[in-house]
Write an enzyme that holds these catalytic residues in place. Structure first.
Site, PDB file in Angstrom:
ATOM      1  N   SER A 187      17.719 -14.536  -7.395  1.00 37.81           N
ATOM      2  CA  SER A 187      16.324 -14.199  -7.110  1.00 37.81           C
ATOM      3  C   SER A 187      15.603 -15.488  -6.723  1.00 37.81           C
ATOM      4  O   SER A 187      16.079 -16.587  -7.042  1.00 37.81           O
ATOM      5  CB  SER A 187      15.680 -13.616  -8.364  1.00 37.81           C
ATOM      6  OG  SER A 187      14.271 -13.537  -8.204  1.00 37.81           O
ATOM      7  N   TYR A 200      13.895 -13.572 -17.518  1.00 35.89           N
ATOM      8  CA  TYR A 200      14.475 -13.235 -16.217  1.00 35.89           C
ATOM      9  C   TYR A 200      14.733 -14.498 -15.398  1.00 35.89           C
ATOM     10  O   TYR A 200      15.840 -14.717 -14.899  1.00 35.89           O
ATOM     11  CB  TYR A 200      13.529 -12.298 -15.464  1.00 35.89           C
ATOM     12  CG  TYR A 200      14.035 -11.819 -14.125  1.00 35.89           C
ATOM     13  CD1 TYR A 200      15.064 -10.879 -14.042  1.00 35.89           C
ATOM     14  CD2 TYR A 200      13.485 -12.295 -12.930  1.00 35.89           C
ATOM     15  CE1 TYR A 200      15.521 -10.421 -12.811  1.00 35.89           C
ATOM     16  CE2 TYR A 200      13.936 -11.843 -11.699  1.00 35.89           C
ATOM     17  CZ  TYR A 200      14.951 -10.911 -11.635  1.00 35.89           C
ATOM     18  OH  TYR A 200      15.395 -10.468 -10.412  1.00 35.89           O
TER      19      TYR A 200
HETATM   20  N1  LIG Z   1      13.769  -5.800  -6.312  1.00 36.75           N
HETATM   21  C1  LIG Z   1      13.423  -7.075  -6.271  1.00 36.75           C
HETATM   22  O1  LIG Z   1      12.276  -7.389  -5.970  1.00 36.75           O
HETATM   23  C2  LIG Z   1      14.448  -8.146  -6.582  1.00 36.75           C
HETATM   24  C3  LIG Z   1      14.115  -9.460  -6.273  1.00 36.75           C
HETATM   25  C4  LIG Z   1      15.027 -10.465  -6.539  1.00 36.75           C
HETATM   26  C5  LIG Z   1      16.259 -10.159  -7.102  1.00 36.75           C
HETATM   27  N2  LIG Z   1      16.570  -8.874  -7.412  1.00 36.75           N
HETATM   28  C6  LIG Z   1      17.873  -8.623  -8.048  1.00 36.75           C
HETATM   29  O2  LIG Z   1      18.576  -7.639  -7.318  1.00 36.75           O
HETATM   30  C7  LIG Z   1      19.515  -7.008  -8.188  1.00 36.75           C
HETATM   31  C8  LIG Z   1      19.432  -5.499  -7.990  1.00 36.75           C
HETATM   32  O3  LIG Z   1      18.197  -5.022  -8.455  1.00 36.75           O
HETATM   33  P1  LIG Z   1      17.313  -3.918  -7.705  1.00 36.75           P
HETATM   34  O4  LIG Z   1      16.106  -4.573  -7.228  1.00 36.75           O
HETATM   35  O5  LIG Z   1      18.162  -3.165  -6.756  1.00 36.75           O
HETATM   36  O6  LIG Z   1      16.859  -3.010  -8.963  1.00 36.75           O
HETATM   37  P2  LIG Z   1      17.333  -1.567  -9.477  1.00 36.75           P
HETATM   38  O7  LIG Z   1      17.050  -0.547  -8.424  1.00 36.75           O
HETATM   39  O8  LIG Z   1      16.725  -1.404 -10.813  1.00 36.75           O
HETATM   40  O9  LIG Z   1      18.901  -1.709  -9.593  1.00 36.75           O
HETATM   41  C9  LIG Z   1      19.510  -2.395 -10.650  1.00 36.75           C
HETATM   42  C10 LIG Z   1      20.983  -2.020 -10.671  1.00 36.75           C
HETATM   43  O10 LIG Z   1      21.614  -2.752 -11.727  1.00 36.75           O
HETATM   44  C11 LIG Z   1      22.356  -1.861 -12.521  1.00 36.75           C
HETATM   45  N3  LIG Z   1      22.416  -2.301 -13.906  1.00 36.75           N
HETATM   46  C12 LIG Z   1      21.392  -2.537 -14.758  1.00 36.75           C
HETATM   47  N4  LIG Z   1      21.848  -2.833 -15.980  1.00 36.75           N
HETATM   48  C13 LIG Z   1      23.201  -2.770 -15.901  1.00 36.75           C
HETATM   49  C14 LIG Z   1      24.260  -2.949 -16.841  1.00 36.75           C
HETATM   50  N5  LIG Z   1      24.008  -3.229 -18.135  1.00 36.75           N
HETATM   51  N6  LIG Z   1      25.528  -2.800 -16.427  1.00 36.75           N
HETATM   52  C15 LIG Z   1      25.786  -2.481 -15.136  1.00 36.75           C
HETATM   53  N7  LIG Z   1      24.852  -2.296 -14.210  1.00 36.75           N
HETATM   54  C16 LIG Z   1      23.570  -2.436 -14.596  1.00 36.75           C
HETATM   55  C17 LIG Z   1      21.650  -0.520 -12.405  1.00 36.75           C
HETATM   56  O11 LIG Z   1      22.578   0.548 -12.602  1.00 36.75           O
HETATM   57  P3  LIG Z   1      22.684   1.450 -13.939  1.00 36.75           P
HETATM   58  O12 LIG Z   1      21.297   1.601 -14.488  1.00 36.75           O
HETATM   59  O13 LIG Z   1      23.270   2.739 -13.434  1.00 36.75           O
HETATM   60  O14 LIG Z   1      23.619   0.712 -14.816  1.00 36.75           O
HETATM   61  C18 LIG Z   1      21.184  -0.543 -10.960  1.00 36.75           C
HETATM   62  O15 LIG Z   1      22.189  -0.059 -10.103  1.00 36.75           O
HETATM   63  C19 LIG Z   1      19.174  -7.476  -9.602  1.00 36.75           C
HETATM   64  O16 LIG Z   1      20.075  -8.462  -9.999  1.00 36.75           O
HETATM   65  C20 LIG Z   1      17.783  -8.062  -9.437  1.00 36.75           C
HETATM   66  O17 LIG Z   1      17.523  -9.055 -10.393  1.00 36.75           O
HETATM   67  C21 LIG Z   1      15.677  -7.863  -7.154  1.00 36.75           C
END
Ligand SMILES: NC(=O)c1ccc[n+]([C@@H]2O[C@H](COP(=O)([O-])OP(=O)(O)OC[C@H]3O[C@@H](n4cnc5c(N)ncnc54)[C@H](OP(=O)(O)O)[C@@H]3O)[C@@H](O)[C@H]2O)c1
Ligand SMILES: *[C@@H]1O[C@H](CO)[C@@H](O)[C@H](O)[C@H]1NC(C)=O
Length: 317
Positions: A187, A200
């Site tokens: 991130s 985080y």
């Molecule tokens: N959205 C943003 O603005 C943003 C910005 C920077 C970085 N990111 C990063 O991008 C990545 C994906 O996030 P997203 O934005 O797509 O959010 P999201 O829609 O909430 O997706 C998060 C994913 O992680 C999985 N996950 C959560 N806890 C888990 C666990 N204990 N074991 C296995 N899988 C787990 C969830 O699947 P289940 O719940 O089915 O397990 C879900 O598929 C993350 O690492 C996040 O930090 C996001």
């Protein structure tokens, strides 16, 4: 003698001798980049790509992007029904190239002792792993003073130790084969820290450091490492974030809601992966500027962050 540069020219002159060459140059560059990317993407056909957190958001979009290139995608997350939904969505697409059947395998990144078992399941289903995308992760909301220690531990376990354990489980075979690629979805908060996201930001800073060490160590084994730092992306991240007491935050942040689409983000990531880039920042201008200020004018950065954390502003949120 007539000077070469007289200073003033007509608009037409500028269009012809400045505008035109620049436009043509940019167009040719864009065309060549397109062709090069297409060639590199062809290398993804039949490759086994494990994507954690493939049940939603960026991971789901990555599953589509790699599936579209003919990769065999392994969809991993806790919610099996959501993984099956993604698989069905993928299989309903018409590809112009042969499609590889996606594989769904349940994975809990917090269950550190079972990540070896997960890896074995992937090997039984697919034979090998060419690319691992450590994407699964979770965020939180709340200041350090009022957040439970449990929240700090949980965020660190899922975002950092989970990815470390999975990477360690998969590395030996990549080293043995002398090929492979490990991708981390970190991130912008892996590069700068903001108030109310200490756990985080710390977990994402940790994974950035791990990735840099890994890249250096893996050079001799021909394994590549790409560190991706997204800014604001429209996903369920803020809905799934933990509150100071560890409950679901359950609110869609306006900054997240106005971010890039997961599809756009996945395209950028895919291009970066095929080019085997070390780092990629997929972000709006302000977070990029913040990274710059943090490193080159730290006192300005600290001043802005103190303002951001002030309690009157917090109580309005
Ligand atoms: N959205 C943003 O603005 C943003 C910005 C920077 C970085 N990111 C990063 O991008 C990545 C994906 O996030 P997203 O934005 O797509 O959010 P999201 O829609 O909430 O997706 C998060 C994913 O992680 C999985 N996950 C959560 N806890 C888990 C666990 N204990 N074991 C296995 N899988 C787990 C969830 O699947 P289940 O719940 O089915 O397990 C879900 O598929 C993350 O690492 C996040 O930090 C996001
Ligand atoms: C991928 O990693 C190998 C080993 O470190 C390195 O030699 C190669 O240059 C990397 N590829 C790119 C495109 O950087």
């Amino acid at each position: 003698m007539k000077p070469v540069f007289t200073g003033v020219h007509s608009v037409n002159w500028y269009l012809k001798y400045v505008g035109l060459p620049i436009t043509v140059g940019v167009a040719i560059y864009a065309l060549f980049t397109q062709i090069a990317n297409k060639r590199r993407r062809a290398a993804l056909r039949g490759k086994v790509v494990v994507i954690t957190g493939a049940s939603s958001g960026i991971g789901e979009a990555l599953a589509h992007a790699f599936y579209d290139e003919g990769s065999k995608v392994v969809l991993a997350a806790r919610r099996k029904t959501e993984l099956e939904r993604v698989k069905k969505d993928l299989q309903s697409k018409k590809l112009s190239i042969p499609a590889q059947e996606p594989v769904c395998i349940e994975l809990d990144l917090a269950d550190l002792d079972h990540l070896e078992d997960f890896t074995q399941k992937v090997y039984s289903a697919c034979g090998c792993i060419d690319i691992l995308i450590n994407n699964g992760g979770i965020s939180h909301r709340g200041n350090i003073l009022h957040s439970k220690m449990e929240v700090f531990k949980q965020i660190m376990t899922i975002n950092y130790f989970g990815s470390v354990a999975l990477t360690k489980a998969i590395l030996p075979k990549m080293v043995e084969k002398k090929s492979g690629h490990i991708v981390f979805i970190s991130s912008v908060q892996g590069l700068i820290a903001i108030p109310d996201r200490a756990a985080y930001a710390a977990s994402k800073h940790a994974i950035q450091a791990f990735g840099d060490s890994l890249r250096a160590e893996m050079h001799q084994h021909n394994v590549n490492v790409t560190m991706v730092s997204p800014g604001y992306i429209v996903t369920a991240i803020s809905l799934n974030a933990l509150s100071p007491s560890g409950e679901k935050h359950g609110v869609m942040d306006t900054s997240t809601a106005s971010g890039f689409t997961p599809e756009y983000t996945a395209e950028k990531i895919l291009n970066s992966v095929v080019r085997k880039e070390n780092d990629l920042i997929v972000s709006q201008f302000v977070p990029k500027l913040a990274i710059f200020i943090r490193h080159f004018a730290p006192s300005i950065y600290h001043y802005i962050m103190k303002k951001r954390a002030n309690p009157t502003k917090l109580s309005e949120k």
